[in-house]
Design an enzyme around this catalytic site. Structure first.
Site, PDB file in Angstrom:
ATOM      1  CG  ASP A  26      -2.133   0.829   1.073  1.00 46.28           C
ATOM      2  OD1 ASP A  26      -2.054   1.891   0.052  1.00 46.28           O
ATOM      3  OD2 ASP A  26      -3.266   0.801   1.881  1.00 46.28           O
TER       4      ASP A  26
HETATM    5  C1  BGC Z   1      -5.004   3.509   0.243  1.00 48.85           C
HETATM    6  C2  BGC Z   1      -4.950   2.601  -1.211  1.00 48.85           C
HETATM    7  C3  BGC Z   1      -4.781   3.226  -2.487  1.00 48.85           C
HETATM    8  C4  BGC Z   1      -3.701   4.000  -2.403  1.00 48.85           C
HETATM    9  C5  BGC Z   1      -3.164   4.743  -3.580  1.00 48.85           C
HETATM   10  C6  BGC Z   1      -3.657   4.180   0.021  1.00 48.85           C
HETATM   11  O1  BGC Z   1      -3.763   5.464   0.880  1.00 48.85           O
HETATM   12  O2  BGC Z   1      -4.868   2.855   1.267  1.00 48.85           O
HETATM   13  O3  BGC Z   1      -6.273   1.814  -0.874  1.00 48.85           O
HETATM   14  O4  BGC Z   1      -4.906   2.304  -3.567  1.00 48.85           O
HETATM   15  O5  BGC Z   1      -3.525   4.644  -1.373  1.00 48.85           O
HETATM   16  O6  BGC Z   1      -3.990   5.568  -3.845  1.00 48.85           O
END
Ligand code: BGC
Length: 733
Positions: free
Chosen positions: A274
């Site tokens: 993530d």
């Molecule tokens: C989120 C993810 C997301 C990523 C990219 C993160 O803060 O938890 O779900 O895909 O950002 O935007």
């Protein structure tokens, strides 16, 4: 292919030039030709890995976003980017969110209803169409990796701010809906992703919460949802989560990444972090993470150093690169290059409306609905019902086609996510149903003024809403205004309108389960979720009976905060120190299983939803081949539409395992059936004991395998998790 041929001839030219230079160095033999397009993704990936330098391998295992990536320096917008390697013909990866449409500022795209609304339709074919819109539009917008498959079981914390992105509380149900979304995306040759692996069920302290759960409970709950979502779709990327599980961060958790995902499930794709969830270089690499996002804090020079010093083997680095390339080949990223082009907005809008209509859940109807088209006056009250419908915030946020109706800014917390209202006006859609009636709007900020409009109207329709977002949990399950100062008291608004007019309908726009303290004061309640950019039209179609509601709740609506497994959301001590939250309280009994095993009556149960017609389920029969060793069984039943309107019912099959295993019952199958007035259909729901959902099994920690216990199995059928008849029983010896 063309690229490879060019490369081969280039290498030959270089080799010949070296030779012609008159040196005495031995001539390098030309590289073998690349494998044909028909070769397996493994063979094609190996060919490239064998030709890559150490620097090229390192290049592929981290994102290329600048450190200030929030400034959106990415070439195609979205959330991330891995530049390609031209020398080897490796295309770039363009990554964007996509739970409810193409997210993260890629451009205007169809704003679909929330994923939970898609789940609430209980229709795998429609879920596929939902995913197909996302995949097709991603391709059109130049994105080849989707980050959208959020299958976390946030019913563990129904106040969880990302519930709207998820697929419900039951692992089999959520896993199958997710698989339908993801398969559809990958069928467009866009790599799909499943996330956040795993147990990322709460936003409060999401970076530091340490979830405690034992192996069996884990395998039979959140992990089962992932297992089904992953195996049934063939998804090629998994996003590891911010939180810790049993003491280790998701992106360096060997149990999650190596033992369960790559070993037990045989996952051949790759694990991406993530965003900024990487915590280390050596531990993350050894314990199974394959690609860092969005930048290069741990998997760039640090990883190169670790490989050179032998702390991380080159074989492991090759494995990471192989997995990434293999996934790209498997999905078709090499073979189906993207041409950026306009999206098919009309096709997207049609699916958005269909999902909103099929996924809305009628929670109460004392007979007021459907509304008559000969009404002469209607009051529409609250929640910007004059201009649009609410959407959920965070990385899943979509910029709708035609631009937003209203942006109310970025409340704190979480301080970065926008309050967006999509341009689909319920007021206009209602006016279109009754063109000669007086339809007036009151913004609902002042209960007395709303009540006085209601008092002079035949019917009052009150829209209540709850903004929810990644990065925060909602303060309570009541509709709580977190947008305005001072906040609008929506419970008081409903009660004031109900006191002024006996004909009141409440339409809910929210992400997940809610309390409805005024329920007994109103005539009807329609749960519209975040209904997407055709939400206004869908709501009007349901209110006036052009569409008969058929959605069912994918999550339990609890009756009281004290009924939750954890009535108080644990607060982190600070921004970084890990703090424990014990999921062993409910273990695998998530959602309805918790309420059923404790005999706690919910406000509305899992699987519940009303219709404007009535159905009878008869002739229920269980056929279980007790002599066979595979324990498959099937249910046949007749569903008849006994009312006065065409409609659809969802027949649900639940299984009670032998007592002693600790679970109340589990959903093992369902079917949605559309019926004309008076029509009867015979339906068969087959349960395959060996499918990816392990429908009869428990996880045996001792042998680390799924087992079917000896004893009596009770099969129940009905139209909600609490409205069931026994179809029969069978024994396993
Ligand atoms: C989120 C993810 C997301 C990523 C990219 C993160 O803060 O938890 O779900 O895909 O950002 O935007």
């Amino acid at each position: 292919m063309t690229r490879f041929r060019v490369l081969v001839s280039l290498s030959l030219v270089l080799a010949l030039t070296a030779c012609g230079g008159g040196t005495s160095d031995p001539v390098e033999p030309p590289p073998p030709p690349p494998p044909p397009i028909t070769a397996s993704p493994d063979v094609r990936a190996d060919y490239l890995v064998g030709r890559m330098t150490l620097d090229e391998k390192i290049h592929l295992v981290h994102g290329g976003a600048a450190r200030d990536w929030w400034a959106h320096t990415l070439p195609r917008g979205g959330g991330g980017w891995v530049p390609g390697i031209t020398r080897l013909g490796i295309p770039p990866l363009y990554l964007a969110d996509g739970s409810v449409g193409v997210g993260n500022s890629v451009g205007e795209a169809t704003a679909l209803p929330s994923s939970l609304a898609s789940a609430a339709a209980w229709d795998l074919d429609l879920a596929y169409e939902y995913g197909k819109v996302i995949g097709t539009e991603m391709r059109a917008l130049g994105i080849n990796v989707n980050l959208g498959g959020n299958v976390n079981l946030t019913a563990r914390e129904p106040r969880g701010g990302r519930t709207f992105e998820t697929k419900g509380e039951d692992p089999i149900f959520a896993g199958r809906i997710t698989a339908a979304h993801l398969k559809a995306i990958q069928d467009q040759h866009v790599m799909a992703g499943i996330k956040h692996y795993a147990f990322n069920d709460v936003e409060t302290g999401r970076m530091s919460v340490n979830v405690l759960i034992d192996d069996r409970a884990a395998r039979e709950s959140d992990l089962l949802a992932f297992e089904i979502g992953l195996k049934d779709s063939g998804v090629q990327s998994v996003m590891c989560s911010y939180n810790l599980l049993n003491g280790d961060y998701g992106c360096e958790n060997s149990y999650l990444l190596n033992t369960v995902l790559k070993n037990d499930w045989g996952f051949k794709g790759f694990v991406m972090s993530d965003w900024d969830a990487t915590r280390s270089t050596v531990k993350a690499a050894i314990n199974g993470m394959d690609q860092e996002h969005p930048e290069n804090l741990y998997f760039d020079t640090q990883l190169k150093q670790a490989v050179l010093s032998g702390q991380v083997s080159e074989a492991r680095l090759n494995d990471m690169v192989h997995r990434i390339l293999r996934a790209m080949f498997a999905v078709g990223i090499f073979d189906y290059p993207i041409t950026v082009q306009p999206i098919d907005a009309q096709a997207g809008a049609a699916v958005a409306q269909e999902v909103a209509e099929q996924g809305s859940v009628l929670l109460k109807n004392s007979g007021i609905l459907p509304l008559s088209k000969s009404l002469t006056s209607v009051a529409v009250i609250g929640s910007h019902g004059d201009i649009g419908v609410l959407s959920g915030g965070g990385s899943a946020q979509v910029t709708p086609v035609g631009g937003v109706a209203l942006n109310e800014g970025t409340p704190c917390p979480p301080c970065w996510s926008r309050v967006i209202w999509h341009p689909s006006s319920p007021l206009n859609a209602i006016k279109a149903k009754i063109p000669s009636a007086t339809v007036q709007y009151n913004e609902g900020t002042d209960a007395a003024s709303a009540a006085s409009l209601a008092a002079t109207s035949e019917v009052a329709i009150v829209f209540v809403s709850q903004w929810e977002s990644e990065g925060m949990d909602v303060p309570s399950l009541n509709f709580t205004d977190v947008i305005h100062t001072p906040p609008i008291d929506q419970d008081a608004l409903v009660n004031a309108v109900a006191a002024a007019n006996p004909n009141i309908i409440v339409v809910l726009e929210n992400g997940g389960p809610k309390f409805l303290p005024w329920l007994s004061n109103v005539n009807a309640v329609l749960e519209a979720w975040y209904p997407g950019q055709k939400g206004g039209e869908a709501i009007a179609n349901i209110l006036f009976g052009d569409v008969n509601p058929s959605g069912k709740l994918p999550m339990t609506f609890p009756a009281k905060t004290s009924h939750l497994p954890r009535p108080v959301i644990a607060q982190p001590p600070d921004a970084t120190t890990p703090f424990d939250v014990d999921y062993n309280v409910e273990g695998f009994n998530v959602g309805y299983k918790w309420y059923d095993s404790r005999d706690i009556a919910p406000l509305f149960e899992f699987g519940f939803g009303l219709s404007y017609t009535t159905f009878a389920i008869n002739n229920v029969q269980l056929t279980a081949d007790t002599t066979s060793s595979n324990h498959d069984f099937q249910i046949t039943l007749d569903v008849r539409n006994t009312g006065t309107r065409a409609g659809a019912e969802v027949a649900q099959v639940y299984l009670e395992l032998p007592s002693g295993l600790g679970e109340s019952r589990r959903l093992v199958g369902w079917k949605k059936i559309s019926l004309a007035v008076g029509e009867k259909q015979s339906v068969t729901i087959a349960v395959n004991a060996n499918d990816t959902s392990h429908p009869l099994s428990f996880w045996d920690t001792g042998t680390q395998s799924w087992k079917i216990a000896a004893g009596t199995y009770i099969v129940k059928v009905g139209n909600s998790s609490r409205n069931l008849v026994t179809a029969g029983t069978f024994e396993v010896q």
